[in-house]
Design a protein around this motif. Structure first.
Motif, PDB file in Angstrom:
ATOM      1  N   SER A 108      34.203   9.672  32.155  1.00  0.00           N
ATOM      2  CA  SER A 108      34.193   9.986  30.724  1.00  0.00           C
ATOM      3  C   SER A 108      33.095  10.973  30.353  1.00  0.00           C
ATOM      4  O   SER A 108      32.980  11.373  29.203  1.00  0.00           O
ATOM      5  CB  SER A 108      34.000   8.698  29.903  1.00  0.00           C
ATOM      6  OG  SER A 108      32.743   8.092  30.212  1.00  0.00           O
ATOM      7  N   GLY A 109      32.250  11.358  31.317  1.00  0.00           N
ATOM      8  CA  GLY A 109      31.155  12.277  31.024  1.00  0.00           C
ATOM      9  C   GLY A 109      30.461  12.686  32.301  1.00  0.00           C
ATOM     10  O   GLY A 109      30.904  12.364  33.405  1.00  0.00           O
ATOM     11  N   ARG A 110      29.343  13.410  32.167  1.00  0.00           N
ATOM     12  CA  ARG A 110      28.612  13.869  33.330  1.00  0.00           C
ATOM     13  C   ARG A 110      27.650  12.789  33.804  1.00  0.00           C
ATOM     14  O   ARG A 110      27.169  11.964  33.036  1.00  0.00           O
ATOM     15  CB  ARG A 110      27.805  15.145  32.993  1.00  0.00           C
ATOM     16  CG  ARG A 110      28.624  16.315  32.517  1.00  0.00           C
ATOM     17  CD  ARG A 110      29.651  16.780  33.523  1.00  0.00           C
ATOM     18  NE  ARG A 110      29.055  17.332  34.722  1.00  0.00           N
ATOM     19  CZ  ARG A 110      28.817  18.630  34.913  1.00  0.00           C
ATOM     20  NH1 ARG A 110      29.145  19.498  33.973  1.00  0.00           N
ATOM     21  NH2 ARG A 110      28.291  19.059  36.044  1.00  0.00           N
ATOM     22  N   GLY A 111      27.348  12.830  35.096  1.00  0.00           N
ATOM     23  CA  GLY A 111      26.297  11.970  35.628  1.00  0.00           C
ATOM     24  C   GLY A 111      26.725  10.568  35.979  1.00  0.00           C
ATOM     25  O   GLY A 111      27.904  10.205  35.960  1.00  0.00           O
ATOM     26  N   TYR A 112      25.687   9.773  36.275  1.00  0.00           N
ATOM     27  CA  TYR A 112      25.876   8.416  36.793  1.00  0.00           C
ATOM     28  C   TYR A 112      26.466   7.470  35.764  1.00  0.00           C
ATOM     29  O   TYR A 112      27.237   6.576  36.092  1.00  0.00           O
ATOM     30  CB  TYR A 112      24.512   7.916  37.283  1.00  0.00           C
ATOM     31  CG  TYR A 112      24.445   6.450  37.596  1.00  0.00           C
ATOM     32  CD1 TYR A 112      25.276   5.869  38.552  1.00  0.00           C
ATOM     33  CD2 TYR A 112      23.527   5.634  36.934  1.00  0.00           C
ATOM     34  CE1 TYR A 112      25.196   4.520  38.845  1.00  0.00           C
ATOM     35  CE2 TYR A 112      23.445   4.283  37.240  1.00  0.00           C
ATOM     36  CZ  TYR A 112      24.276   3.734  38.186  1.00  0.00           C
ATOM     37  OH  TYR A 112      24.197   2.401  38.477  1.00  0.00           O
ATOM     38  N   HIS A 113      26.133   7.665  34.479  1.00  0.00           N
ATOM     39  CA  HIS A 113      26.575   6.725  33.449  1.00  0.00           C
ATOM     40  C   HIS A 113      27.881   7.140  32.768  1.00  0.00           C
ATOM     41  O   HIS A 113      28.345   6.442  31.867  1.00  0.00           O
ATOM     42  CB  HIS A 113      25.482   6.565  32.384  1.00  0.00           C
ATOM     43  CG  HIS A 113      24.239   5.918  32.889  1.00  0.00           C
ATOM     44  ND1 HIS A 113      24.184   4.590  33.254  1.00  0.00           N
ATOM     45  CD2 HIS A 113      23.007   6.426  33.125  1.00  0.00           C
ATOM     46  CE1 HIS A 113      22.968   4.290  33.668  1.00  0.00           C
ATOM     47  NE2 HIS A 113      22.234   5.387  33.613  1.00  0.00           N
ATOM     48  N   GLY A 114      28.460   8.263  33.206  1.00  0.00           N
ATOM     49  CA  GLY A 114      29.639   8.767  32.506  1.00  0.00           C
ATOM     50  C   GLY A 114      30.939   8.131  32.957  1.00  0.00           C
ATOM     51  O   GLY A 114      31.861   8.834  33.384  1.00  0.00           O
ATOM     52  N   PHE A 115      31.056   6.788  32.853  1.00  0.00           N
ATOM     53  CA  PHE A 115      32.250   6.085  33.296  1.00  0.00           C
ATOM     54  C   PHE A 115      32.670   5.040  32.270  1.00  0.00           C
ATOM     55  O   PHE A 115      31.830   4.450  31.588  1.00  0.00           O
ATOM     56  CB  PHE A 115      32.011   5.386  34.647  1.00  0.00           C
ATOM     57  CG  PHE A 115      31.876   6.338  35.801  1.00  0.00           C
ATOM     58  CD1 PHE A 115      32.992   6.758  36.504  1.00  0.00           C
ATOM     59  CD2 PHE A 115      30.631   6.826  36.173  1.00  0.00           C
ATOM     60  CE1 PHE A 115      32.880   7.635  37.566  1.00  0.00           C
ATOM     61  CE2 PHE A 115      30.499   7.702  37.227  1.00  0.00           C
ATOM     62  CZ  PHE A 115      31.622   8.114  37.925  1.00  0.00           C
ATOM     63  N   VAL A 116      33.980   4.834  32.203  1.00  0.00           N
ATOM     64  CA  VAL A 116      34.545   3.741  31.417  1.00  0.00           C
ATOM     65  C   VAL A 116      35.227   2.794  32.401  1.00  0.00           C
ATOM     66  O   VAL A 116      36.039   3.218  33.230  1.00  0.00           O
ATOM     67  CB  VAL A 116      35.573   4.263  30.387  1.00  0.00           C
ATOM     68  CG1 VAL A 116      36.249   3.090  29.686  1.00  0.00           C
ATOM     69  CG2 VAL A 116      34.885   5.175  29.374  1.00  0.00           C
ATOM     70  N   PHE A 117      34.877   1.508  32.317  1.00  0.00           N
ATOM     71  CA  PHE A 117      35.429   0.515  33.231  1.00  0.00           C
ATOM     72  C   PHE A 117      36.490  -0.311  32.503  1.00  0.00           C
ATOM     73  O   PHE A 117      36.381  -0.565  31.299  1.00  0.00           O
ATOM     74  CB  PHE A 117      34.329  -0.418  33.743  1.00  0.00           C
ATOM     75  CG  PHE A 117      33.280   0.299  34.544  1.00  0.00           C
ATOM     76  CD1 PHE A 117      33.464   0.555  35.891  1.00  0.00           C
ATOM     77  CD2 PHE A 117      32.101   0.721  33.949  1.00  0.00           C
ATOM     78  CE1 PHE A 117      32.506   1.211  36.634  1.00  0.00           C
ATOM     79  CE2 PHE A 117      31.128   1.378  34.670  1.00  0.00           C
ATOM     80  CZ  PHE A 117      31.337   1.624  36.032  1.00  0.00           C
ATOM     81  N   ALA A 118      37.491  -0.733  33.268  1.00  0.00           N
ATOM     82  CA  ALA A 118      38.546  -1.576  32.698  1.00  0.00           C
ATOM     83  C   ALA A 118      38.799  -2.748  33.625  1.00  0.00           C
ATOM     84  O   ALA A 118      38.963  -2.572  34.835  1.00  0.00           O
ATOM     85  CB  ALA A 118      39.825  -0.771  32.501  1.00  0.00           C
ATOM     86  N   THR A 119      38.801  -3.945  33.064  1.00  0.00           N
ATOM     87  CA  THR A 119      39.105  -5.153  33.841  1.00  0.00           C
ATOM     88  C   THR A 119      40.174  -5.944  33.108  1.00  0.00           C
ATOM     89  O   THR A 119      40.094  -6.144  31.897  1.00  0.00           O
ATOM     90  CB  THR A 119      37.861  -6.044  34.012  1.00  0.00           C
ATOM     91  OG1 THR A 119      37.408  -6.479  32.720  1.00  0.00           O
ATOM     92  CG2 THR A 119      36.740  -5.315  34.714  1.00  0.00           C
ATOM     93  N   ASP A 120      41.157  -6.366  33.838  1.00  0.00           N
ATOM     94  CA  ASP A 120      42.144  -7.308  33.309  1.00  0.00           C
ATOM     95  C   ASP A 120      42.855  -7.933  34.500  1.00  0.00           C
ATOM     96  O   ASP A 120      42.748  -7.443  35.628  1.00  0.00           O
ATOM     97  CB  ASP A 120      43.120  -6.626  32.331  1.00  0.00           C
ATOM     98  CG  ASP A 120      44.025  -5.623  33.015  1.00  0.00           C
ATOM     99  OD1 ASP A 120      44.829  -6.027  33.873  1.00  0.00           O
ATOM    100  OD2 ASP A 120      43.922  -4.429  32.683  1.00  0.00           O
ATOM    101  N   PRO A 121      43.571  -9.028  34.308  1.00  0.00           N
ATOM    102  CA  PRO A 121      44.174  -9.753  35.429  1.00  0.00           C
ATOM    103  C   PRO A 121      45.200  -8.958  36.228  1.00  0.00           C
ATOM    104  O   PRO A 121      45.577  -9.362  37.328  1.00  0.00           O
ATOM    105  CB  PRO A 121      44.827 -10.964  34.750  1.00  0.00           C
ATOM    106  CG  PRO A 121      44.067 -11.145  33.472  1.00  0.00           C
ATOM    107  CD  PRO A 121      43.721  -9.756  33.030  1.00  0.00           C
ATOM    108  N   VAL A 148      44.726  -5.840  37.384  1.00  0.00           N
ATOM    109  CA  VAL A 148      44.086  -4.918  38.325  1.00  0.00           C
ATOM    110  C   VAL A 148      44.182  -5.507  39.729  1.00  0.00           C
ATOM    111  O   VAL A 148      43.813  -6.660  39.969  1.00  0.00           O
ATOM    112  CB  VAL A 148      42.611  -4.672  37.949  1.00  0.00           C
ATOM    113  CG1 VAL A 148      41.939  -3.794  39.007  1.00  0.00           C
ATOM    114  CG2 VAL A 148      42.513  -4.027  36.574  1.00  0.00           C
ATOM    115  N   THR A 149      44.688  -4.716  40.651  1.00  0.00           N
ATOM    116  CA  THR A 149      44.885  -5.206  42.015  1.00  0.00           C
ATOM    117  C   THR A 149      43.631  -5.005  42.863  1.00  0.00           C
ATOM    118  O   THR A 149      42.727  -4.234  42.499  1.00  0.00           O
ATOM    119  CB  THR A 149      46.053  -4.467  42.693  1.00  0.00           C
ATOM    120  OG1 THR A 149      45.682  -3.090  42.885  1.00  0.00           O
ATOM    121  CG2 THR A 149      47.315  -4.565  41.860  1.00  0.00           C
ATOM    122  N   LEU A 150      43.604  -5.690  43.997  1.00  0.00           N
ATOM    123  CA  LEU A 150      42.489  -5.528  44.923  1.00  0.00           C
ATOM    124  C   LEU A 150      42.422  -4.083  45.421  1.00  0.00           C
ATOM    125  O   LEU A 150      41.333  -3.505  45.525  1.00  0.00           O
ATOM    126  CB  LEU A 150      42.651  -6.477  46.106  1.00  0.00           C
ATOM    127  CG  LEU A 150      41.595  -6.350  47.217  1.00  0.00           C
ATOM    128  CD1 LEU A 150      40.213  -6.687  46.695  1.00  0.00           C
ATOM    129  CD2 LEU A 150      41.964  -7.238  48.406  1.00  0.00           C
TER     130      LEU A 150
END
Length: 406
Positions: free
Chosen positions: A67-80, A82-84
């Motif tokens: 979602s942006g530059r660098g180490y912190h530029g991420f959006v995470f998604a968790t829900d049942p 999501v596969t291994l």
């Protein structure tokens, strides 16, 4: 709801290495289900829980999106749902993307076991380029596994060069650079960390003071390896051998010769005064990466004093005392040990000198013990006060050092 052992624990088990951390991923669960089972939440950016009995980490399977530059530029998604395999796909290297189920069966969708056998560090997916920390992690894993014969896959190195060329590495925060660096300095072969960073182009961006040492010649009679950058690599590996796991010694080894990059061209291959010249770039590097104060102070002491340590037997007793005082070694003998380990690594980190003795270390330890045994109490009892006590103490300590055998 299924749980899997993942990451380093699976990798190290397959390599026959001691297991340090046991991380797990949970598929098909929700935060509410984890809480109902008694797990304790600890994650901030995404749901991570501690097992109610073992205290080990269990993270919900997740995906991530840039979602942006660098180490912190991420959006995470968790829900049942999501596969291994989706969770493993976001990991950096194939050898870290292997899972083990409750029965001990491996789940290896990206060929991690194959790369373990081939001794290859290979990225999992093109998304590798989205996180600049991964470049540092590859270099650190190279430092850890180089003694086992691991190398970086050509296609992974190509991605790392692309990350440097596109400026992604420029967005690394200093704290994370230092965190990965200090861990690399504590690995078995830290020279591999430098070589991987240099081959990718990242060394010039993150450690320009160190990168500048490559190609700088030294006198062959003292340094058969000639190239100063190569000398630093040898010193780093020797430091890991002499003081395994001590990143204070490692950082001192890394920075002790920075002044050689500043030697005027008409003076090469001699480096007269490089100890003093090295202080300014060392301070700049330490400030930029927010290196801990004690690491920086010890590294500066090594930078200034390593040649005096090498010629300890030639120094006047008063100069030996001054060297010990500069380290505060009479009160804090552990600082002398870091200093001596780094100096010995410098002396033995030369081609053909790997097994050479370093008797200077034992002599300087004896000098410290002799000086520390002299206290101010007798002089105060004689009626001395103020500066007179200090002067008398210095004379007595100098005499005590002069009395020990060399």
């Amino acid at each position: 709801m299924r749980t899997y052992l993942v990451g380093g624990a699976v990798r190290d088990k397959l390599l026959g290495r001691p297991l340090v951390d046991h991380d797990h991923v949970v598929v098909g669960a929700t935060p509410e289900a984890m809480l109902a089972e008694g797990y304790r939440p600890v994650g901030k950016d995404f749901p991570v829980f501690l097992h109610p009995d073992t205290g080990e980490e269990y993270a919900l399977a997740r995906t991530e999106r840039k979602s942006g530059r660098g180490y912190h530029g991420f959006v995470f998604a968790t829900d049942p749902t999501v596969t291994l395999e989706q969770d493993l796909a976001r990991r950096d290297l194939t050898i870290n993307a292997i899972a083990e189920d409750e029965r001990g069966a491996l789940v290896d969708p990206y060929g991690g076991t194959r790369d373990l056998e081939a001794r290859v560090l290979r990225h999992v997916s093109p998304a590798f380029v989205e996180d600049p920390v991964r470049l540092l992690r590859v270099a650190r894993f190279a430092a850890r596994f180089a003694p086992l014969g691991f190398t970086v896959a050509e296609e992974t190195m190509a991605l790392m060069r692309r990350m440097v060329a596109e400026g992604e590495v420029d967005h690394l925060v200093p704290e994370r650079v230092w965190q990965e660096t200090r861990r690399a300095l504590g690995e078995a072969q830290p020279s591999a960390f430098l070589r991987v960073l240099r081959e990718s182009g990242a060394l010039a961006v993150l450690f320009p003071e160190v990168d500048a040492l490559y190609g700088v010649p030294q006198r062959a009679e003292h340094h058969p390896e000639i190239d100063t950058g190569r000398h630093i690599e040898l010193v780093l590996d020797m430091a890991a051998r002499i003081a395994p796991g001590d990143d204070r010694v490692g950082f001192s080894a890394l920075t002790h010769d920075l002044g050689k990059a500043l030697t005027p061209a008409d003076e090469l291959p001699r480096h007269i005064g490089h100890e003093g010249r090295g202080v300014k770039p060392l301070r700049a590097l330490a400030a930029r990466l927010k290196v801990p104060t004690e690491h920086a102070a010890l590294a500066e002491a090594v930078c200034r004093g390593h040649l005096n340590a090498h010629r300890a037997f030639e120094l006047r007793p008063a100069t030996v005392l001054k060297l010990l005082a500069s380290l505060d070694a009479l009160r804090r003998p552990e600082r002398l040990e870091v200093f001596l380990a780094a100096c010995e690594a410098d002396a033995r980190g030369r081609t053909g000198h790997e097994d050479a003795p370093y008797p200077q270390a034992a002599y300087l330890r004896r000098a410290r013990e002799a000086a520390a045994a002299v206290t101010a109490a007798p002089f105060v009892a004689e009626g001395l006060a103020g500066p007179a006590v200090g002067a008398a103490l210095e004379r007595a300590r100098t005499a005590a050092i002069a009395a020990i055998p060399r």
